[in-house]
Design a protein around this motif. Structure first.
Motif, PDB file in Angstrom:
ATOM      1  N   ALA A 258       0.545  -1.369  -0.064  1.00  0.00           N
ATOM      2  CA  ALA A 258      -0.206  -0.014   0.341  1.00  0.00           C
ATOM      3  C   ALA A 258       0.634   1.017  -0.269  1.00  0.00           C
ATOM      4  CB  ALA A 258      -0.826  -0.439   1.120  1.00  0.00           C
ATOM      5  N   ALA A 259       1.345   1.769   0.739  1.00  0.00           N
ATOM      6  CA  ALA A 259       2.613   2.769   0.974  1.00  0.00           C
ATOM      7  C   ALA A 259       3.254   2.715  -0.629  1.00  0.00           C
ATOM      8  CB  ALA A 259       4.055   2.286   2.068  1.00  0.00           C
ATOM      9  N   TYR A 260       3.741   1.057  -1.638  1.00  0.00           N
ATOM     10  CA  TYR A 260       4.744   1.405  -2.733  1.00  0.00           C
ATOM     11  C   TYR A 260       3.358   2.546  -3.027  1.00  0.00           C
ATOM     12  CZ  TYR A 260       7.009   0.020  -7.033  1.00  0.00           C
ATOM     13  OH  TYR A 260       7.706   0.114  -7.427  1.00  0.00           O
ATOM     14  N   ASN A 261       2.451   1.398  -3.824  1.00  0.00           N
ATOM     15  CA  ASN A 261       1.139   2.455  -4.193  1.00  0.00           C
ATOM     16  C   ASN A 261       0.773   3.884  -3.799  1.00  0.00           C
ATOM     17  OD1 ASN A 261       0.856  -0.109  -6.019  1.00  0.00           O
ATOM     18  ND2 ASN A 261      -0.385  -0.691  -4.113  1.00  0.00           N
ATOM     19  N   TYR A 262       0.903   4.231  -2.822  1.00  0.00           N
ATOM     20  CA  TYR A 262       0.478   5.833  -2.671  1.00  0.00           C
ATOM     21  C   TYR A 262       1.570   6.736  -2.772  1.00  0.00           C
ATOM     22  CZ  TYR A 262      -3.659   4.765   0.357  1.00  0.00           C
ATOM     23  OH  TYR A 262      -4.680   4.156   1.025  1.00  0.00           O
ATOM     24  N   TYR A 263       3.225   6.302  -2.651  1.00  0.00           N
ATOM     25  CA  TYR A 263       4.317   6.757  -3.085  1.00  0.00           C
ATOM     26  C   TYR A 263       4.148   6.894  -4.591  1.00  0.00           C
ATOM     27  CZ  TYR A 263       5.718   6.743   1.502  1.00  0.00           C
ATOM     28  OH  TYR A 263       6.160   6.583   3.027  1.00  0.00           O
ATOM     29  N   LYS A 264       3.601   6.178  -4.985  1.00  0.00           N
ATOM     30  CA  LYS A 264       3.482   6.029  -6.445  1.00  0.00           C
ATOM     31  C   LYS A 264       2.854   7.182  -7.551  1.00  0.00           C
ATOM     32  CE  LYS A 264       3.447   2.523 -10.554  1.00  0.00           C
ATOM     33  NZ  LYS A 264       3.853   0.418 -10.754  1.00  0.00           N
ATOM     34  N   LEU A 265       1.726   6.498  -6.414  1.00  0.00           N
ATOM     35  CA  LEU A 265       0.201   7.902  -6.916  1.00  0.00           C
ATOM     36  C   LEU A 265       0.760   9.063  -6.644  1.00  0.00           C
ATOM     37  CD1 LEU A 265      -2.957   6.772  -5.761  1.00  0.00           C
ATOM     38  CD2 LEU A 265      -2.123   6.467  -7.989  1.00  0.00           C
ATOM     39  N   ALA A 266       1.760   9.566  -5.569  1.00  0.00           N
ATOM     40  CA  ALA A 266       2.179  10.977  -4.895  1.00  0.00           C
ATOM     41  C   ALA A 266       2.628  11.589  -6.705  1.00  0.00           C
ATOM     42  CB  ALA A 266       3.150  11.098  -4.131  1.00  0.00           C
ATOM     43  N   LYS A 267       3.943  10.433  -6.984  1.00  0.00           N
ATOM     44  CA  LYS A 267       5.013  11.394  -7.805  1.00  0.00           C
ATOM     45  C   LYS A 267       4.264  10.875  -9.174  1.00  0.00           C
ATOM     46  CE  LYS A 267       8.289   8.351 -10.628  1.00  0.00           C
ATOM     47  NZ  LYS A 267       8.924   6.892 -10.559  1.00  0.00           N
TER      48      LYS A 267
ATOM     49  N   LEU B  55       7.103 -10.227  -6.115  1.00  0.00           N
ATOM     50  CA  LEU B  55       5.996 -10.684  -6.952  1.00  0.00           C
ATOM     51  C   LEU B  55       4.552  -9.900  -7.336  1.00  0.00           C
ATOM     52  CD1 LEU B  55       7.062 -14.603  -5.737  1.00  0.00           C
ATOM     53  CD2 LEU B  55       7.765 -12.426  -8.382  1.00  0.00           C
ATOM     54  N   LYS B  56       4.003 -10.210  -5.765  1.00  0.00           N
ATOM     55  CA  LYS B  56       2.747  -8.895  -6.390  1.00  0.00           C
ATOM     56  C   LYS B  56       2.965  -7.725  -7.226  1.00  0.00           C
ATOM     57  CE  LYS B  56      -0.065 -11.147  -2.510  1.00  0.00           C
ATOM     58  NZ  LYS B  56      -0.535 -10.579  -1.173  1.00  0.00           N
ATOM     59  N   LEU B  57       3.792  -7.150  -7.352  1.00  0.00           N
ATOM     60  CA  LEU B  57       4.266  -5.860  -7.673  1.00  0.00           C
ATOM     61  C   LEU B  57       4.153  -6.159  -9.247  1.00  0.00           C
ATOM     62  CD1 LEU B  57       6.172  -3.126  -4.807  1.00  0.00           C
ATOM     63  CD2 LEU B  57       3.730  -3.004  -6.109  1.00  0.00           C
ATOM     64  N   LYS B  58       5.446  -7.370  -9.496  1.00  0.00           N
ATOM     65  CA  LYS B  58       6.092  -7.369 -10.733  1.00  0.00           C
ATOM     66  C   LYS B  58       4.209  -8.112 -11.636  1.00  0.00           C
ATOM     67  CE  LYS B  58      10.930  -7.697  -9.746  1.00  0.00           C
ATOM     68  NZ  LYS B  58      11.578  -8.296 -10.730  1.00  0.00           N
ATOM     69  N   LEU B  59       3.284  -8.452 -11.160  1.00  0.00           N
ATOM     70  CA  LEU B  59       2.716  -8.927 -11.431  1.00  0.00           C
ATOM     71  C   LEU B  59       1.261  -8.287 -11.890  1.00  0.00           C
ATOM     72  CD1 LEU B  59       1.786 -12.763  -9.833  1.00  0.00           C
ATOM     73  CD2 LEU B  59       3.038 -11.967 -11.441  1.00  0.00           C
TER      74      LEU B  59
END
Length: 173
Positions: free
Chosen positions: A130-139, A168-172
């Motif tokens: 979730a943190a990764y995805n929020y940071y990605k959205l912020a970017k 692995l889930k991130l890559k998928l």
């Protein structure tokens, strides 16, 4: 009684004093403004910032941020400052609710900053995907190159904390 324009000018002076590191003088000037105009929301925001960042008096910071939002509902600064404070003192559920309400009610909502803060909370709660995805959205919604670099660093740091299965889930996805 002096005009509001005079106190707006005094506020600008207080803001300048604070920016120059003269916190005590700025604080005194803000208190003088509020003695005459207790509904001067921007002065409440700045006092909230002083109490939170310089005096570590979180209750007074919260008090002034809430008054700032009440009296200056279109002024974005107290909304994000209140968010920072809530996160820093670990009141994540309250911060998430505040962000949700702010998204619905504030016209000039800064998606980059708030998504970054949602990412920070998720990271504190060990919710790395979730943190990764929020940071990605912020970017994604950011324009400032330094902010984008920070989001890249945040995404890398969070990715380093992930288990192999989370990566692995991130890559998928």
């Amino acid at each position: 009684m002096e005009s509001l324009s005079f106190y707006e000018n005094q506020f600008i002076k207080a803001d300048s004093l604070i920016s120059d590191g003269n916190i005590a003088e700025g604080k005194e000037l803000l208190e003088e403004i509020l003695a005459q105009y207790p509904d001067f929301g921007k002065a409440h925001n700045h006092l909230g910032w002083i109490y939170y960042n310089k005096l570590s008096n979180y209750d007074r910071g919260i008090y002034h941020y809430k008054l700032a939002m009440k009296f200056e509902p279109k002024y974005p600064a107290p909304y994000i400052n209140y968010t920072y404070l809530l996160i820093d003192i670990g009141r994540y559920a309250e911060a998430k609710g505040h962000i949700r309400d702010t998204m619905q009610n504030l016209e000039n909502f800064d998606y980059s900053t708030y998504n970054s803060e949602l990412g920070r909370m998720a990271e504190y709660e060990n919710e790395y995907t979730a943190a990764y995805n929020y940071y990605k959205l912020a970017k994604k919604s950011a324009l400032n190159p330094n902010f984008i670099d920070n989001m890249n660093a945040n995404m890398k740091r969070v990715k380093d904390k992930m288990s192999i299965f989370e990566k692995l889930k991130l890559k998928l996805n």
